[in-house]
Design a protein around this motif. Structure first.
Motif, mmCIF file in Angstrom:
data_model
loop_
_atom_site.group_PDB
_atom_site.id
_atom_site.type_symbol
_atom_site.label_atom_id
_atom_site.label_comp_id
_atom_site.label_asym_id
_atom_site.label_seq_id
_atom_site.Cartn_x
_atom_site.Cartn_y
_atom_site.Cartn_z
ATOM 1 N N GLY A 36 0.657 -1.381 -0.101
ATOM 2 C CA GLY A 36 -0.218 -0.019 -0.007
ATOM 3 C C GLY A 36 0.614 1.455 0.008
ATOM 4 O O GLY A 36 0.177 2.402 0.253
ATOM 5 N N VAL A 37 2.033 1.085 -0.189
ATOM 6 C CA VAL A 37 2.794 2.520 -0.389
ATOM 7 C C VAL A 37 2.658 3.282 -1.431
ATOM 8 O O VAL A 37 3.168 4.476 -1.826
ATOM 9 C CB VAL A 37 4.420 2.172 -0.006
ATOM 10 C CG1 VAL A 37 4.651 1.496 1.189
ATOM 11 C CG2 VAL A 37 5.233 1.334 -1.204
ATOM 12 N N GLY A 38 2.255 2.782 -2.490
ATOM 13 C CA GLY A 38 1.961 3.495 -3.938
ATOM 14 C C GLY A 38 2.636 2.804 -4.940
ATOM 15 O O GLY A 38 2.680 3.613 -6.141
ATOM 16 N N LYS A 39 3.065 1.496 -4.942
ATOM 17 C CA LYS A 39 3.978 0.777 -5.896
ATOM 18 C C LYS A 39 3.420 0.914 -7.226
ATOM 19 O O LYS A 39 3.827 1.273 -8.266
ATOM 20 C CB LYS A 39 4.591 -0.534 -5.374
ATOM 21 C CG LYS A 39 5.362 -1.026 -6.238
ATOM 22 C CD LYS A 39 5.891 -2.340 -5.261
ATOM 23 C CE LYS A 39 4.780 -3.035 -4.841
ATOM 24 N NZ LYS A 39 3.540 -3.572 -5.791
ATOM 25 N N SER A 40 2.023 0.659 -7.272
ATOM 26 C CA SER A 40 1.378 0.350 -8.928
ATOM 27 C C SER A 40 1.010 1.717 -9.222
ATOM 28 O O SER A 40 1.634 1.859 -10.432
ATOM 29 C CB SER A 40 0.165 -0.193 -8.688
ATOM 30 O OG SER A 40 0.510 -1.710 -7.703
ATOM 31 N N THR A 41 0.704 2.623 -8.487
ATOM 32 C CA THR A 41 0.672 4.042 -9.048
ATOM 33 C C THR A 41 1.897 4.664 -9.433
ATOM 34 O O THR A 41 1.866 5.124 -10.570
ATOM 35 C CB THR A 41 0.019 4.839 -7.931
ATOM 36 O OG1 THR A 41 -1.193 4.188 -7.391
ATOM 37 C CG2 THR A 41 -0.472 6.271 -8.176
ATOM 38 N N PHE A 42 3.022 4.460 -8.886
ATOM 39 C CA PHE A 42 4.353 4.846 -9.163
ATOM 40 C C PHE A 42 4.848 4.264 -10.480
ATOM 41 O O PHE A 42 4.950 5.053 -11.408
ATOM 42 C CB PHE A 42 5.099 4.599 -7.909
ATOM 43 C CG PHE A 42 6.550 4.950 -8.194
ATOM 44 C CD1 PHE A 42 7.058 6.308 -7.937
ATOM 45 C CD2 PHE A 42 7.527 4.190 -8.521
ATOM 46 C CE1 PHE A 42 8.457 6.518 -8.225
ATOM 47 C CE2 PHE A 42 8.832 4.257 -9.022
ATOM 48 C CZ PHE A 42 9.433 5.382 -8.837
ATOM 49 N N THR A 43 4.533 2.842 -10.574
ATOM 50 C CA THR A 43 5.017 2.287 -11.629
ATOM 51 C C THR A 43 4.212 2.721 -12.931
ATOM 52 O O THR A 43 4.769 3.141 -14.075
ATOM 53 C CB THR A 43 4.628 0.662 -11.482
ATOM 54 O OG1 THR A 43 5.503 0.085 -10.212
ATOM 55 C CG2 THR A 43 5.259 -0.114 -12.520
ATOM 56 N N ALA A 44 2.969 2.834 -12.853
ATOM 57 C CA ALA A 44 2.180 3.455 -13.925
ATOM 58 C C ALA A 44 2.445 4.701 -14.550
ATOM 59 O O ALA A 44 2.641 4.921 -15.690
ATOM 60 C CB ALA A 44 0.702 3.178 -13.714
ATOM 61 N N ASN A 45 2.821 5.409 -13.366
ATOM 62 C CA ASN A 45 2.991 6.952 -13.801
ATOM 63 C C ASN A 45 4.615 7.174 -14.264
ATOM 64 O O ASN A 45 4.764 7.993 -15.365
ATOM 65 C CB ASN A 45 2.776 7.776 -12.596
ATOM 66 C CG ASN A 45 1.578 8.260 -12.390
ATOM 67 O OD1 ASN A 45 0.798 8.988 -13.242
ATOM 68 N ND2 ASN A 45 0.654 7.682 -11.401
#
Ligand SMILES: Nc1ncnc2c1ncn2[C@@H]1O[C@H](COP(=O)(O)OP(=O)(O)OP(=O)(O)O)[C@@H](O)[C@H]1O
Length: 271
Positions: A36-45
């Protein structure tokens, strides 16, 4: 059952073999320790920003059992990573084009039971094969949270490992556990802080982690490289909920600038 899958798979792999052994493809595995640290959001961006810079990028959703990159890219792929792993389809068939140019996704599958394949290094074979396929400049692999065997499998075959963390003590404890693991046989770790307002805070905490590693006599040749911070913005959750990418919608926002800076550093350090 596994043997038949495996022989089917090797036939498909042979179809995608390169004409020579030199691959231009750089593989970056993005992991986190804590969830939940934001990994997928970070990866996509960052995938979008790298594609915008002209790199041909493919993202692999390797978060076993919890596929959410397809949501961020607003896709409903028919084929997933597991159709490749199980030998039914070739790499080119499981790649889905996103709405963004130069940017593709190999989707995961929610609820997938990895135990079906119960054989180590089956999953990460896609890393070798996609390098051999030699069709992409950059492959970003989004692993699941934690340090389970599937995550470790991807880490073991990656040249570039990027850990995303927050300043939360439990996230830092998990990052340190990752450092300990990687220091045994990897040369380096790239470290980026999400939900972190100032560049300096991330830098200071990175130095503390490095000092702790020294004190605990982790391999002195293992390097931790701080690559930057990403602030918090409610617009990130909002754009994700709308199945849009923050950096596409807010091209001049401070957070987009922070992510561009992260990419500058990342590209300088790529192996
Ligand atoms: N910098 C940020 N500012 C505000 N919200 C953020 C930021 N980064 C991520 N988020 C939000 O945090 C939540 C978790 O993000 P995300 O799903 O990317 O995490 P994750 O690390 O991939 O999770 P998991 O461990 O489940 O794979 C999402 O709602 C996302 O929109």
């Amino acid at each position: 059952m596994f043997n038949s899958i495996s022989s089917q798979a090797s036939k498909l792999i042979n179809l995608t073999k390169p004409k020579n052994n030199i691959s231009k493809t750089k593989v970056i595995t993005i992991t986190s320790g804590k969830g939940g640290v934001g990994k997928s959001t970070f990866t996509a961006n960052i995938a979008y920003l790298l594609a915008k810079r002209g790199f041909k990028v493919v993202v692999i959703d390797a978060d076993i059992g919890l596929a959410n990159l397809q949501v961020l890219f607003d896709l409903k792929p028919k084929l997933t990573l597991f159709d490749y792993i199980e030998g039914r389809n070739s790499i080119s068939e499981v790649v889905s084009n996103t709405a963004y140019s130069n940017l593709s996704l190999i989707a995961g599958k929610s609820g997938y039971q990895y135990a079906n394949l119960n054989n180590s290094l089956v999953l990460s074979r896609i890393v070798h094969d996609i390098k051999d396929y030699n069709n992409y400049d950059i492959v970003l692999i989004d692993t699941g949270a934690g340090l389970n065997e599937y995550v470790q499998e991807f880490l073991s075959v990656s040249d570039n490992i990027l850990a995303l963390t927050t300043t939360d003590p439990s996230a830092l404890t998990d990052v340190y556990a990752l450092m300990k693991l990687l220091s045994i046989d990897k040369k380096s770790l790239l470290l980026c802080f999400n939900h972190t307002r100032s560049y300096q805070i991330g830098e200071t905490i990175s130095k503390s982690l490095v000092n702790l590693a020294k004190k605990n006599l982790l391999n002195p040749n293992f390097m931790v490289k701080y690559i930057g911070n990403v602030s918090t913005s409610a617009n990130i959750s909002t754009t994700s909920r709308l199945r849009k990418l923050f950096v596409h919608e807010f091209q001049h926002d401070q957070i987009t600038k922070e992510l561009q800076k992260v990419i500058d550093t990342l590209l300088n350090d790529l192996k």
